[in-house]
Design an enzyme around this catalytic site. Structure first.
Site, mmCIF file in Angstrom:
data_model
loop_
_atom_site.group_PDB
_atom_site.id
_atom_site.type_symbol
_atom_site.label_atom_id
_atom_site.label_comp_id
_atom_site.label_asym_id
_atom_site.label_seq_id
_atom_site.Cartn_x
_atom_site.Cartn_y
_atom_site.Cartn_z
ATOM 1 N N ILE A 480 -2.531 -8.501 3.896
ATOM 2 C CA ILE A 480 -3.563 -8.364 2.548
ATOM 3 C C ILE A 480 -2.981 -9.318 1.547
ATOM 4 C CG2 ILE A 480 -5.182 -6.906 3.385
ATOM 5 C CD1 ILE A 480 -4.022 -5.042 1.214
ATOM 6 N N ILE A 640 14.713 -1.487 -0.036
ATOM 7 C CA ILE A 640 13.811 -2.584 -0.435
ATOM 8 C C ILE A 640 14.251 -3.834 0.785
ATOM 9 C CG2 ILE A 640 12.877 -4.406 -2.023
ATOM 10 C CD1 ILE A 640 12.034 -1.285 -2.597
ATOM 11 N N ASN A 642 12.641 -6.788 0.925
ATOM 12 C CA ASN A 642 12.725 -8.168 0.447
ATOM 13 C C ASN A 642 12.407 -8.015 -1.137
ATOM 14 O OD1 ASN A 642 11.805 -10.827 -0.786
ATOM 15 N ND2 ASN A 642 11.436 -11.283 1.436
ATOM 16 N N LYS A 712 10.610 3.297 2.044
ATOM 17 C CA LYS A 712 9.131 3.926 1.602
ATOM 18 C C LYS A 712 8.014 2.858 1.074
ATOM 19 C CE LYS A 712 11.420 7.039 -1.296
ATOM 20 N NZ LYS A 712 11.352 8.419 -2.132
ATOM 21 N N GLY A 713 7.105 3.388 0.524
ATOM 22 C CA GLY A 713 6.218 2.097 0.221
ATOM 23 C C GLY A 713 6.144 1.870 -1.182
ATOM 24 N N VAL A 714 5.418 0.538 -1.504
ATOM 25 C CA VAL A 714 5.367 0.076 -3.094
ATOM 26 C C VAL A 714 4.106 0.012 -3.442
ATOM 27 C CG1 VAL A 714 6.142 -1.868 -4.281
ATOM 28 C CG2 VAL A 714 7.594 -1.177 -2.463
ATOM 29 N N GLU A 716 0.925 1.285 -3.686
ATOM 30 C CA GLU A 716 0.204 2.257 -4.640
ATOM 31 C C GLU A 716 1.059 2.554 -5.902
ATOM 32 O OE1 GLU A 716 -2.536 2.487 -2.918
ATOM 33 O OE2 GLU A 716 -1.856 1.659 -1.115
#
Ligand code: FES
Ligand code: FES
Lengths: 749, 214
Positions: A480, A640, A642, A712-714, A716
Site C-alpha cells: 500500500i 532498518i 531500507n 520491528k515495524g515502522v 504505526e
C-alpha cells in the site's frame, strides 16, 4: 536452521537505501491500480446512496434510470439476486467485530446511516451510469436517528465480547483510581473527532466472472486472502475459484483491510448483467463506505509523587460505532504498558450511532489513546515543574509492566536523547508563551511518545531460480506504499548473496503463497521472515545438489559457504556458481516454498516498536494559526532494511499526525445525520504548504528475538504520539491546552 | 430520422416528454409478442441499434494530440478530459482522486500548462496538445523530474505521483520553484496522503538547481 543463525543481516550497507524496485513504473504511470485493468466488455457501476440516516426504503423508482441510454441494470434490494452467504446467516465481509454483522448490501429495506448504498446502476459507459444514477428516486419512511455523540454518550456500553467477562473488559493493576490520592495529580478529558483515511486512490473494484462459479476481482485491498475468503463465502463458491488481484494499492491506511459492501455489490452486479463491472466509489462515498477513525472521548487521570514517580494511571475511553456492528480497538492499551506505574485501571466502551462502521486507521486506537496519555503526561510535567523528558525517564518501563516480561528490545531512552539533541530541546525556555520569533510569532516545542506491538505472524513464500541466474519470489502480500517489494528484494539479496537486480519479488495476487493482511506494522517482520526462510531453503537445496554423489559427496552441508552467487567448500573441492549447479544437473529451474512463523519467543518477550516525536511550532498570536516549523521523529524499529523507504514512512506518519492534530475532522450535521465536509476541499488534510522538512532518525539496532532480520515495524509508530507532540508544542507556544482535536485557530483566539 | 431531434441529447427528451424514441423502442421489444410494432423497429431495438445510433448522434468530433500522437475522436460533450484518458484511451497514468479539482491527482499539461483534467471537458480542447505522465519520458530515458522522484523517494503508494510530477515540471517552467517555500506554495494543489511532501520538494529543488531543461 543452522544457516539462519549464521545470517548476519544488513551488516553490509551495500543495498541499504536501494531505490524502489517499482519506482520506474510509478513515475511513468505504468503501475496499474485496481480500476486500471483493460477488460473487454467492461461496464460501469455507480452507487446510489440513502438521503436519510434512519428508517426504511419505501420505494425505489428506477424506471427513468432503466430506460436511460446504455443502462443494463438498476439493482436494489427489490430485485437484487440473493447473496447465498447472507441468507445462511453466515457473516461475509467479516471484520474483527465483536457483535453484529457487516452491512449486507441490497438485502433489505433498513437504513442505518446517511449515505448507505441503496442501489447500483450499471451501464455501458461511466457517463451513462453516472447520469442514470441521478435518475433513481428513492422514497423513505423516515425514522428517528442519532448521530450526536455528546447527547447520546450515556447510552455507551461495554462491547458485547467484553461483557462476557466478569471484568467487562476493564483492566486493573494494583489499585483503581489511585491517582486521586497522589500528592500531584491531573485529570483531563480529550476528544478525537471522526477522521477519514482518504487515501488518494478511491476504493475501486473490477469484478469479472470467468465462468458461472469462478470470479476474478481487481480490487483495492490490503488483504488478498481476506477478500478472497469473504467473496467465496458470500457467493458460496470454492475459495480457489476466487482470484484477487491488487498489484498496486494507492494508499489505504487501514480502510482496505476489510471487504466492504461496494465490493460485494460489484461482484453481484457482474453476475447479474453477465459482464465485467467496475465500481469506483466517489470521494464523498469514501466518508461513509470504507470506515474511518471513530469519534472518541477519553478521560485520563495521572497521579505522581512530588519527585515525579507515577502512582496511578486511569484511562477511560468511549468510541462511536454503528448500530449494526460493534467495532472496537486498542484505545486504552497504551496506558497499560508505556510507563512504569504500580496502579493502572482502564475502561473502554462503545456508543452505537446512526453512522457507518468505523475501522482501523493508521496507528489505530493506540494513536487516539497515545494522544490522550501523552498530553496528560505533558500536563503532569508542567504541574510537577519537571522537564517532560525527565518525567518520562523517571517512569521508564524497564520491563513490560502489563505482561511482566522483558522487552525483546527497547531503545526508547536513546530515541529521547537523539531526537531532543537534534531539535535543540534543552535550549528552549520551557515556560509557556515565553518564546517569540523576531516577527512576533509564538514559538513552541512539544514532544510525544509512540509505541505499537511488533507483530509477526505466519506467511509462506516461494522462490523460483532459473538457470540464467535470476530469481522470482512470490507471496500474496500487498504494497500500500511502504515499499514491500523493495525490502523483500533486499532481504533476499542479503540471504542469497546475489545482486538485487537478479531478484524479482511478486505480490498482489491471491494465487501466490499465503500472507496475512498488510496491516499492524508487521509486513517486513512476517513476510520478510518467509522470504528469508525460502532463500535459506533454496541455498540448502543448491548445496545438496552441489555436493551431489561424486567426489565431493564427503563434504558436509555445514562446510559450505555461499557468497557472491557461489558455493564453495572449506576444502575447495566445491567451487561453483549457483547457476552452474542447475546447469550441471540439467535443471531449467529450481523451486522451493517455505512457511515461516513466530514461535516460543513470543511467550518469553514482549515485542514493541517505539518512537519519539519532537515538534517546533509557530503560532500567530492574533489569528491562532499554527505552523509546524520543524519535526524530528526518532524510531526504535529494530534493524532498518531500507533507510530511504523507512524514512519516507516515518515522514508520512508524522504528516498524518500533523493532520490529526491540526486539521482533520469529519463534521456531521446532526439534524440530517449527514457529513457536511465530505470532500477534499472541506475535509482538510496537510498539503505541501503545511509541511516543513522532517528529520526521520532510526536507532537501527537489531531486535535479537523477533525475526531473522531483527526488524520491528515502522508504519504505526510513525504516527502514534505525533498529535500529542503537536498539541504539547501549541501549549508551550500559547499557554493554551487544547484537548479536543483538531487544534484549529478558533480554539486558540 | 429528423436531424434536429437526434442532436438533442436523449436524456433531455426523457426528462421533458416522458418518453423518447429509444424509450419507445425499448418498450416495443416487450410488446413484440403481440406484434403491434413494426418488425424493423423491433429488430433495431433488439440489436441495440437504437443505442448505437444515439451514441453516434450524441457524440462530437474532437481532435487531440496526446503525447505526440494525433487522435481523431468522437466523444460525448459531457466526458471529462480525465475520463477520456482513463476510460477510453487506456492512458491510466493520469489518476482520479476526487473528480472535483481538489486533489491534483489528475494533473496533465494542455498546451504546456498544467490542468486538472477532471475539471475540464475533453471537447473544450479541440486541436490542443495534451501531455500526460506517459508522455513525459523521452523513450527509455526518464524525464529529470521522474529520475529525481525516484532518487529522493518522492512517493510511497505512487497514486498521487503522476499528478505531482506533471505539476512539478510545470512549477519549474512557470518560474515558481525559486525557493522551497515557493515550491510548497505552488505545489499545494497536489495532495499526497502518504506524506511524501519533503521528498517531493527535495526532488523539485534538485531538478531546478540542476538546470536541465524541463
Ligand atoms: S481528480 Fe482532478 S483534482 Fe482530484
Ligand atoms: S504517494 Fe501515496 S498519495 Fe502520494
Amino acid at each position: 536452521m543452522s544457516l539462519m543463525e549464521k545470517q548476519n543481516f544488513f551488516d553490509s550497507k551495500a543495498v541499504d537505501g536501494l531505490d524502489r524496485v517499482d519506482g520506474r513504473l510509478k513515475v511513468t504511470g505504468a503501475a496499474r491500480y485496481s480500476a486500471e485493468f483493460p477488460i473487454p466488455k467492461l461496464t460501469y457501476g455507480v452507487l446510489v446512496t440513502s438521503t436519510v440516516a434512519g428508517g426504511k426504503i419505501q420505494s425505489i423508482d428506477a424506471k427513468k434510470a432503466e430506460h436511460a441510454p446504455g443502462v443494463l441494470a438498476v439493482i436494489s434490494h427489490f430485485n437484487a439476486p440473493q447473496i447465498p452467504g447472507y441468507s445462511e446467516g453466515s457473516n461475509p465481509a467479516k471484520g474483527q467485530t465483536t457483535k453484529g454483522q457487516p452491512l449486507r448490501v441490497f438485502s433489505d429495506d433498513t437504513i442505518y446511516f446517511y449515505g448507505q448504498p441503496v442501489a447500483l446502476v450499471v451501464a455501458d459507459t461511466l457517463e451513462r451510469a453516472q447520469f442514470a444514477a441521478g435518475l433513481v428516486q428513492a422514497q423513505y419512511q423516515k425514522a428517528s436517528f442519532q448521530t450526536d455523540f455528546d447527547t447520546n454518550v450515556t447510552a455507551a456500553d461495554f462491547p458485547s465480547q467484553a461483557k462476557n467477562r466478569n471484568s467487562n473488559g476493564d483492566y486493573l493493576r494494583g489499585e483503581a483510581d489511585a491517582y486521586k490520592n497522589a500528592p500531584v495529580k491531573i485529570e483531563a478529558e480529550y476528544v478525537i473527532p471522526t477522521e477519514v483515511h482518504n487515501p488518494m486512490e478511491l476504493q475501486s473494484i473490477i469484478a469479472v466472472w470467468d465462468t458461472a462459479d469462478k470470479v476474478t476481482v481487481y480490487d483495492k485491498t490490503q488483504s488478498l486472502k481476506g477478500a478472497q475468503g469473504t467473496i467465496a463465502q458470500a457467493f458460496k463458491i470454492p475459495v480457489e475459484n476466487v482470484q484477487v488481484v491488487a498489484t498496486y494499492v494507492g494508499g489505504a491506511f487501514g480502510n482496505a483491510l476489510r471487504t466492504w459492501p461496494h465490493e460485494i455489490a460489484a461482484v453481484m452486479a457482474a453476475q447479474k448483467v453477465g459482464r465485467p463491472v467496475k465500481v469506483v466509489i466517489s470521494r464523498e462515498q469514501m466518508f461513509t463506505m470504507v470506515g474511518y477513525r471513530p469519534y472518541t472521548w477519553q478521560k485520563v487521570g495521572l497521579g505522581a509523587t512530588a519527585d515525579g514517580k507515577l502512582v496511578g494511571i486511569s484511562h477511560e475511553a468511549i468510541s462511536q460505532t454503528s448500530t449494526y456492528e460493534e467495532f472496537t480497538e486498542g484505545t486504552v492499551n497504551v496506558s497499560k504498558f508505556l510507563y512504569a506505574c504500580p496502579n493502572v485501571n482502564t475502561r473502554y466502551k462503545i456508543l452505537p450511532l446512526n453512522v457507518s462502521t468505523p475501522t482501523w486507521m493508521r496507528g489505530p486506537g493506540e494513536a487516539s489513546g497515545a494522544f490522550a496519555l501523552d498530553c496528560a503526561m505533558d500536563e503532569l510535567a508542567y504541574q510537577l515543574n519537571l522537564d517532560p523528558i525527565e518525567l518520562r525517564l523517571r517512569n521508564h518501563a524497564d520491563t513490560d509492566p502489563e505482561r511482566n516480561l522483558p522487552w525483546s528490545s527497547k531503545y526508547l531512552k536513546e530515541c529521547y536523547q537523539e531526537a531532543a539533541d537534534r531539535i535543540g530541546w534543552f535550549k528552549r525556555n520551557p515556560k509557556p508563551r515565553s518564546m517569540k520569533t523576531e516577527d512576533g510569532m509564538l514559538i513552541g516545542y512539544g514532544m510525544g511518545t509512540g509505541s505499537f506491538s511488533a507483530g509477526r505472524s505466519a506467511a509462506t513464500a516461494s522462490i523460483q531460480m532459473s538457470a540464467d541466474g535470476t530469481y522470482t519470489i512470490q507471496c500474496a502480500t500487498t504494497d500500500i506504499g511502504p515499499g514491500t517489494a523493495t525490502a523483500m528484494v533486499q532481504i533476499a539479496s542479503d540471504v542469497l548473496q546475489v545482486p538485487v537486480e537478479k531478484i524479482k519479488f511478486q505480490l498482489g495476487n491471491s494465487s501466490f503463497p499465503k500472507a496475512p493482511s498488510q496491516g499492524g506494522s508487521s509486513t517486513v517482520s512476517t513476510v520478510g521472515s518467509a522470504v528469508t526462510a525460502v532463500c535459506i531453503s533454496l541455498k540448502n537445496k543448491l548445496g545438496e545438489l552441489a555436493i551431489g554423489q561424486g567426489e565431493a559427496a564427503s563434504v558436509k552441508p555445514a562446510d559450505l559457504t555461499f557468497a557472491n552467487g557461489q558455493i564453495s567448500s572449506k576444502d575447495q573441492s566445491i567451487k561453483i556458481a549457483y547457476a552452474d549447479v542447475l546447469k550441471k544437473h540439467s535443471l531449467p529451474n529450481l523451486e522451493v516454498t517455505e512457511e515461516s512463523k513466530s514461535g516460543e519467543e513470543r511467550r518469553k518477550y514482549s515485542f514493541y516498536s517505539f518512537s519519539v516525536h519532537f515538534v517546533e511550532v509557530n503560532v500567530h498570536p492574533a489569528t491562532g494559526q499554527v505552523k509546524v516549523k520543524r519535526v524530528v521523529s526518532c524510531a526504535d524499529a529494530g534493524k532498518i532494511i531500507n533507510h530511504k523507504t523507512a524514512g519516507s514512512q516515518v515522514i508520512g506518519g508524522a504528516i498524518g499526525g500533523i493532520g490529526m492534530a491540526l486539521m482533520e475532522e469529519a463534521v456531521i450535521d446532526n439534524r440530517f445525520g449527514r457529513y457536511v465536509n465530505n470532500n477534499l476541499a472541506d475535509y482538510h488534510v496537510p498539503v505541501h504548504a503545511d509541511i516543513p522538512a522532517i528529520d526521520a532518525v532510526f536507532i537501527d539496532k537489531k531486535d535479537p528475538y523477533i525475526n531473522p532480520m531483527g526488524s520491528k515495524g515502522v508504519g504505526e509508530i510513525s504516527l502514534i504520539g505525533m498529535a500529542a507532540a503537536v498539541a504539547n508544542a501549541v501549549f508551550h507556544a500559547t499557554g493554551k491546552r487544547v484537548r479536543d482535536l483538531p487544534i484549529t485557530p478558533d480554539k486558540l483566539v | 430520422m429528423e436531424k434536429d431531434q437526434c442532436s438533442v441529447p436523449d436524456e433531455n427528451l426523457n426528462e421533458n416528454s416522458g418518453s423518447s424514441r429509444r424509450d419507445f423502442l425499448k418498450k416495443s421489444t416487450f410488446l413484440s409478442a403481440i406484434a403491434l410494432t413494426p418488425v424493423s423497429l423491433v429488430t433495431a431495438a433488439e440489436k441495440e441499434m437504437d443505442e448505437k445510433l444515439a451514441a453516434v448522434f450524441e457524440k462530437v468530433p474532437l481532435k487531440l494530440e496526446i503525447n505526440g500522437v494525433k487522435h481523431a475522436l468522437s466523444v460525448e460533450p459531457r466526458v471529462t478530459l480525465l475520463d477520456l484518458l482513463r476510460e477510453q484511451l487506456q492512458l491510466t497514468g493520469t489518476k482520479k482522486g476526487c473528480d472535483h479539482g481538489q486533489c491534483g491527482a489528475c494533473t496533465v499539461h494542455v498546451n504546456g500548462k498544467r490542468q486538472n483534467s477532471c475539471l475540464t471537458l475533453a471537447v473544450m480542447h479541440d486541436g490542443k496538445k495534451v501531455t500526460t505522465i506517459e508522455g513525459l519520458a523521452n523513450g527509455a530515458d526518464l524525464h529529470p523530474m521522474q529520475e529525481a522522484f525516484i532518487k529522493h523517494d518522492g512517493f510511497q503508494c505512487g497514486y498521487c505521483t503522476p499528478g505531482q510530477i506533471m505539476s512539478a515540471v510545470a512549477c519549474i517552467r512557470e518560474g515558481h520553484a525559486n525557493s522551497e517555500t515557493e515550491i510548497r506554495e505552488y505545489m499545494s494543489g497536489n495532495i499526497c496522503r502518504c506524506g511524501a511532501y519533503p521528498n517531493i520538494v527535495n526532488a523539485i529543488t534538485e531538478v531546478k538547481n540542476g538546470g536541465q531543461k524541463v
